[in-house]
Scaffold this motif. Structure first.
Motif, PDB file in Angstrom:
ATOM      1  N   SER A   1     -12.703   9.605 -13.220  1.00  0.00           N
ATOM      2  CA  SER A   1     -13.465   8.406 -13.369  1.00  0.00           C
ATOM      3  C   SER A   1     -13.409   7.791 -14.929  1.00  0.00           C
ATOM      4  O   SER A   1     -13.220   6.781 -15.237  1.00  0.00           O
TER       5      SER A   1
ATOM      6  N   LYS B   1      -7.510  -5.106  -6.628  1.00  0.00           N
ATOM      7  CA  LYS B   1      -7.340  -4.268  -5.278  1.00  0.00           C
ATOM      8  C   LYS B   1      -6.636  -2.900  -5.535  1.00  0.00           C
ATOM      9  O   LYS B   1      -7.005  -2.045  -4.700  1.00  0.00           O
TER      10      LYS B   1
ATOM     11  N   GLN C   1       0.817  -1.180  -0.209  1.00  0.00           N
ATOM     12  CA  GLN C   1      -0.115  -0.017   0.077  1.00  0.00           C
ATOM     13  C   GLN C   1       0.947   1.327   0.103  1.00  0.00           C
ATOM     14  O   GLN C   1       0.511   2.069  -0.744  1.00  0.00           O
TER      15      GLN C   1
ATOM     16  N   THR D   1      -2.966   2.138 -13.192  1.00  0.00           N
ATOM     17  CA  THR D   1      -4.032   1.453 -12.907  1.00  0.00           C
ATOM     18  C   THR D   1      -4.170   0.547 -14.075  1.00  0.00           C
ATOM     19  O   THR D   1      -4.440  -0.580 -14.104  1.00  0.00           O
TER      20      THR D   1
ATOM     21  N   PHE E   1     -14.138  14.487 -10.244  1.00  0.00           N
ATOM     22  CA  PHE E   1     -14.584  13.127 -10.087  1.00  0.00           C
ATOM     23  C   PHE E   1     -14.865  12.672 -11.486  1.00  0.00           C
ATOM     24  O   PHE E   1     -14.468  11.368 -11.721  1.00  0.00           O
TER      25      PHE E   1
ATOM     26  N   ARG F   1      -8.565  -0.087  -7.286  1.00  0.00           N
ATOM     27  CA  ARG F   1      -9.404   0.520  -6.299  1.00  0.00           C
ATOM     28  C   ARG F   1      -8.628   1.413  -5.563  1.00  0.00           C
ATOM     29  O   ARG F   1      -9.033   2.396  -5.326  1.00  0.00           O
ATOM     30  N   GLN F   2      -7.631   0.886  -4.875  1.00  0.00           N
ATOM     31  CA  GLN F   2      -6.681   1.732  -4.225  1.00  0.00           C
ATOM     32  C   GLN F   2      -6.187   2.928  -4.735  1.00  0.00           C
ATOM     33  O   GLN F   2      -6.306   4.279  -4.208  1.00  0.00           O
TER      34      GLN F   2
ATOM     35  N   PHE G   1      -7.568   4.613  -7.346  1.00  0.00           N
ATOM     36  CA  PHE G   1      -8.544   5.273  -7.439  1.00  0.00           C
ATOM     37  C   PHE G   1      -8.788   6.205  -6.325  1.00  0.00           C
ATOM     38  O   PHE G   1      -9.233   7.257  -6.514  1.00  0.00           O
ATOM     39  N   ARG G   2      -9.021   5.407  -5.285  1.00  0.00           N
ATOM     40  CA  ARG G   2      -9.141   6.167  -3.923  1.00  0.00           C
ATOM     41  C   ARG G   2      -8.254   7.273  -3.793  1.00  0.00           C
ATOM     42  O   ARG G   2      -8.612   8.249  -3.345  1.00  0.00           O
ATOM     43  N   TYR G   3      -7.051   6.987  -3.961  1.00  0.00           N
ATOM     44  CA  TYR G   3      -5.889   8.070  -3.876  1.00  0.00           C
ATOM     45  C   TYR G   3      -6.378   9.328  -4.718  1.00  0.00           C
ATOM     46  O   TYR G   3      -6.018  10.797  -4.318  1.00  0.00           O
TER      47      TYR G   3
ATOM     48  N   VAL H   1      -9.195  10.253  -5.907  1.00  0.00           N
ATOM     49  CA  VAL H   1     -10.425  10.847  -5.567  1.00  0.00           C
ATOM     50  C   VAL H   1     -10.355  11.876  -4.340  1.00  0.00           C
ATOM     51  O   VAL H   1     -10.592  12.991  -4.196  1.00  0.00           O
ATOM     52  N   LEU H   2      -9.514  11.248  -3.417  1.00  0.00           N
ATOM     53  CA  LEU H   2      -9.154  11.885  -2.402  1.00  0.00           C
ATOM     54  C   LEU H   2      -8.347  13.098  -2.493  1.00  0.00           C
ATOM     55  O   LEU H   2      -8.534  14.295  -2.059  1.00  0.00           O
TER      56      LEU H   2
END
Length: 437
Positions: free
Chosen positions: A369, A302, A3, A292, A365, A305-306, A308-310, A312-313
């Motif tokens: 996306s 996994k 991570q 990605t 976003f 998704r990780q 992508f979360r970074y 978006v945040l």
């Protein structure tokens, strides 16, 4: 540990691309400034008329570059070196075809295109000159876009950033030299723009001179399947470039009818600032893409998704900072561009900036996306998001809301459009990352 490694890579790629894209957006502002100061209203008109053609050339290069580089990263993730090299070779072939089309159009059709874009006798000669030179330099623009994308996906985002910044800032310097000391007029302005990708390509050549490249031109037949996949994956990049010009034209027409030239001037301030914000989000999205795509090639959902979360945040934090600053400093920001101290323009632009920029978290976003969908070969989802926010929803919404609420409706068009598209994007996520292509 994995991570932390993913976060470190995400930060490295994203920072490099955000800096490069921000520099690129700022050079566009500077380019417009020099043309307006050196060539007056007619020069600015000729530039604005020709911009859609430049957007189409640049968008075509990005389409091939982003589409081809995405497939390249996926094949690398799958340890399929031969296919990775086939993708690069086919991308260069596709780019060469488009280069030839634009180049020939510059030689034979620049006058007809200038007339089609609405150039009257006053600005026809300047518009034709600008178009001809831009189209003759199309091979450099397209090849530069392709190489920037492939070098970034070949593990060298820093060099891609340096190439973008060097090309951008050289354009600013050459603009000044050609327009003012050398007094070359519109030819100088467009020559400066055309030389920028040539300089950028010289910087990118370092990747090959140091033998860091893992992609090569190989002897292989043209694969229509690979060409089709490249175009489909990269299509959202083309839409983003072309749609922005179309939306600006439509907004200008609507605002002109509601508030006249002063309203259009106010929108110009908002639109130019919005380009800088969009460039930041595009930098985040392009920073995510190599990671990605590689994870998708490995089948590592996994990590996808990780990352992508970074993304978006990061986008949300930046959005909060930008909107807070814009809301609190709207008046002094507008005054920077209001050299004539026009009170009406100040009022319109200040209000418009606060309303228009409500869109930025949704915009961020949607950009992130769409890139995620493209980089994981969810082509239909990426195209629906890009087309919806670029043309399909935004333009009808502009006419509808302007009729219902006048100028306030115009300012709220983008926030509502981006909000609706966000709902669409979230719905697409329900199908997962390995659904239909």
């Amino acid at each position: 540990m994995k991570q932390l490694s993913n976060l470190k890579e995400f930060m490295y790629y994203t920072v490099m691309n955000v800096i490069g894209m921000t520099g690129l957006s700022c050079y566009i502002l500077a380019d417009t400034f020099f043309v307006s100061k050196g060539l007056g209203a007619n020069g600015l008109t000729a530039l604005n008329l020709a911009i859609p053609v430049y957007s189409f050339v640049h968008g075509s290069g990005l389409m091939i570059g982003m589409g081809g580089a995405t497939k390249y990263a996926i094949f690398k993730g799958q340890q399929s070196r031969k296919n990775a090299e086939r993708v690069f070779t086919n991308a260069v072939f596709t780019g060469a075809v488009m280069m030839a089309v634009f180049f020939l159009a510059g030689i034979f059709l620049s006058g007809q295109i200038a007339s089609l874009l609405g150039a009257d006798q006053t600005v026809f000669a300047m518009t034709k000159t600008y178009l001809k030179v831009i189209l003759l330099f199309a091979p450099a623009f397209i090849l530069n876009d392709i190489m920037i994308c492939f070098v970034r996906n070949d593990g060298n985002p820093k060099l891609s950033m340096i190439a973008m910044l060097t090309g951008s800032f050289s354009n600013i310097i050459l603009d000044y030299l050609f327009i003012f000391p050398m007094k070359m007029g519109i030819l100088g302005a467009v020559l400066a723009t055309g030389l920028a990708p040539v300089i950028s390509l010289c910087i990118l050549s370092v990747h090959f001179m140091k033998k860091q490249n893992q992609f090569y031109l190989i002897k292989t037949p043209v694969s229509l399947d690979l060409v089709k996949a490249t175009v489909q994956i990269g299509f959202p990049s083309l839409i983003t470039e072309v749609a922005s010009g179309i939306v600006m034209i439509v907004f200008n027409m609507i605002i002109l009818n509601i508030q006249g030239n002063v309203g259009v001037a106010a929108y110009g301030v908002i639109a130019n600032l919005s380009l800088v914000v969009t460039a930041i989000y595009t930098g985040i999205a392009q920073g995510m893409q190599p990671l990605t795509s590689r994870a998708y090639g490995h089948g590592d959902t996994k990590t996808i998704r990780q990352i992508f979360r970074y993304g978006v945040l990061t986008m949300l934090v930046i959005s909060i900072v930008i909107y807070g600053f814009t809301f609190g400093m709207a008046e002094p920001i507008v005054e920077i561009f209001n050299s004539g101290h026009n009170v009406k323009m100040h009022e319109i632009a200040t209000t418009g900036l606060k309303l228009y920029f409500i869109a930025i978290p949704f915009m961020g976003f949607n950009i992130v996306s769409a890139m995620l969908f493209s980089s994981t070969e969810k082509v239909l989802s990426a195209q629906v998001v890009s087309l919806s926010r670029g043309i399909v929803i935004s333009i009808p919404m502009a006419f509808l809301l302007s009729q219902a609420a006048g100028l306030y409706g115009v300012w709220l068009t983008i926030p509502i459009t981006e909000g609706v598209v966000t709902v669409l994007a979230v719905a697409f996520f329900g199908r997962g990352f390995r659904g239909e292509k």
